[in-house]
Enzyme design. Structure first.
Site, PDB file in Angstrom:
ATOM      1  CB  CYS A 114      57.748  20.423  39.734  1.00 38.29           C
ATOM      2  SG  CYS A 114      58.744  21.790  40.380  1.00 38.29           S
ATOM      3  CG  HIS A 251      60.324  18.013  37.185  1.00 42.65           C
ATOM      4  ND1 HIS A 251      60.289  19.238  36.569  1.00 42.65           N
ATOM      5  CD2 HIS A 251      60.620  18.256  38.492  1.00 42.65           C
ATOM      6  CE1 HIS A 251      60.555  20.182  37.448  1.00 42.65           C
ATOM      7  NE2 HIS A 251      60.757  19.605  38.628  1.00 42.65           N
ATOM      8  CG  ASN A 281      62.879  22.727  38.793  1.00 41.95           C
ATOM      9  OD1 ASN A 281      61.895  22.750  38.064  1.00 41.95           O
ATOM     10  ND2 ASN A 281      62.855  22.186  40.003  1.00 41.95           N
TER      11      ASN A 281
END
Length: 324
Positions: A114, A251, A281
């Protein structure tokens, strides 16, 4: 003379299929309310059968090129941040390079889960500052739907697919924080935390792609602490603080993490770009997706000071300060 890596264009791509929370209710023991309350996610996009990471990355790259008014022939380097490439090799980046018709320069992947897009931005910045490239496309692209355990209600509801891209170009600056472009980066990792977030497969272990595993509570704790710390560290490198920030573009993992990090940075939520409710996500794709959507919404404007920060498996985390 100071050289800066300036954002010239931004773009994104999302798969056509939209998956609302309600679709999971028949598959695992969960509800729309449970998912929303714990993550802020309402829906996400899943890639179609046969739709690959490189295909999505190429579409996002082309959108960013169009936004910048540039052609693939004017690009020197292409970086793809991904943990879900089409193949073990060659790189997804080389496939994107081919798909957009870029016949010169070089392309490579960055894998920091990520945090991958932040790592890729830092690498692109270094290429530009060193003179190895004048223009770089930086892409985050993921098909996380292919590595989810559909019996694990704690993880399968959190992730989505998509891609986002930026075009960076070398430009002269004054050497002050008034310059457009990347002003500071901060990268970190600590492999002792690898069991908190990982995929239980790989080429040299199981010979399979594996499935995502996560200790959610532990990841949450580390995320809030480390994201605020890396953002402050990057800002301090150029003598700035949270008060100077126009937008945090974090993020997009979890709304509670985003909110807690903003509070630690003393930045109000009306100065945070939030897209997690619509995308879930998307790992390395989440920051460029949010940047592209933020610009399209009219939130992000030229001259704005932006902080991006991310944390992912590794653990790997980092941040970038950029004046748009």
């Amino acid at each position: 003379m100071t050289i800066r890596a300036v954002v010239k264009g931004v773009g994104h791509y999302l798969p056509e299929r939209v998956v609302p929370n309600s679709e999971f209710e028949a598959r695992v023991d969960t509800t729309d309310e449970w998912i929303r309350s714990r993550s802020g996610i309402e829906r996400r996009h899943f890639a179609a059968e046969g739709e690959t990471t490189s295909e999505m990355g190429a579409k996002a790259a082309q959108a960013a090129l169009d936004d910048a008014g540039l052609t693939p022939g004017q690009i020197d380097a292409l970086i793809v941040a991904t943990s879900t490439p089409d193949l073990t090799f060659p790189s997804a980046a080389s496939m994107v390079q081919d798909k957009i018709g870029m016949r010169q320069g070089f392309a490579f992947d960055v894998q920091a889960v990520c945090a991958g897009f932040v790592y890729a931005l830092a690498n692109a910045n270094a290429l530009i500052l060193s003179g190895q490239a004048k223009r770089v496309i930086v892409i985050g692209a993921e098909t996380f739907s292919r590595i989810l355990d559909w019996e694990d209600r704690a993880t399968c509801v959190l992730f989505g697919d998509g891609a986002g891209a930026l075009v960076l170009e070398a430009a002269e600056g004054t050497g002050t924080t008034a310059d457009r472009g990347i002003l500071a980066t901060d990268l970190n990792s600590d492999g002792s935390y690898r069991d908190l977030l990982y995929v239980d497969g790989g080429v040299s272990t199981t010979g399979t792609s594996g499935r995502l595993r996560m200790q959610g509570n532990q990841v949450f704790r580390h995320a809030v602490e480390k994201l605020a710390a890396t953002a402050h560290a990057a800002l301090e490198k150029v003598g700035l603080s949270g008060e100077d920030v126009d937008w945090i573009v974090p993020h997009q993992a979890n709304l509670r993490i985003i909110t807690a990090t903003a509070q630690r940075m003393q930045v109000p939520m009306d100065r945070v770009v939030v897209t997690v409710q619509d995308h879930g996500n998307t790992s390395a794709a989440s920051i460029p997706l949010a940047l592209s959507v933020g610009k399209a919404r009219g939130q992000i404007k030229e001259g704005d000071l932006i902080v991006t920060e991310a944390i992912g498996g590794g653990l790997a985390w980092g941040s970038v300060v950029v004046r748009w």
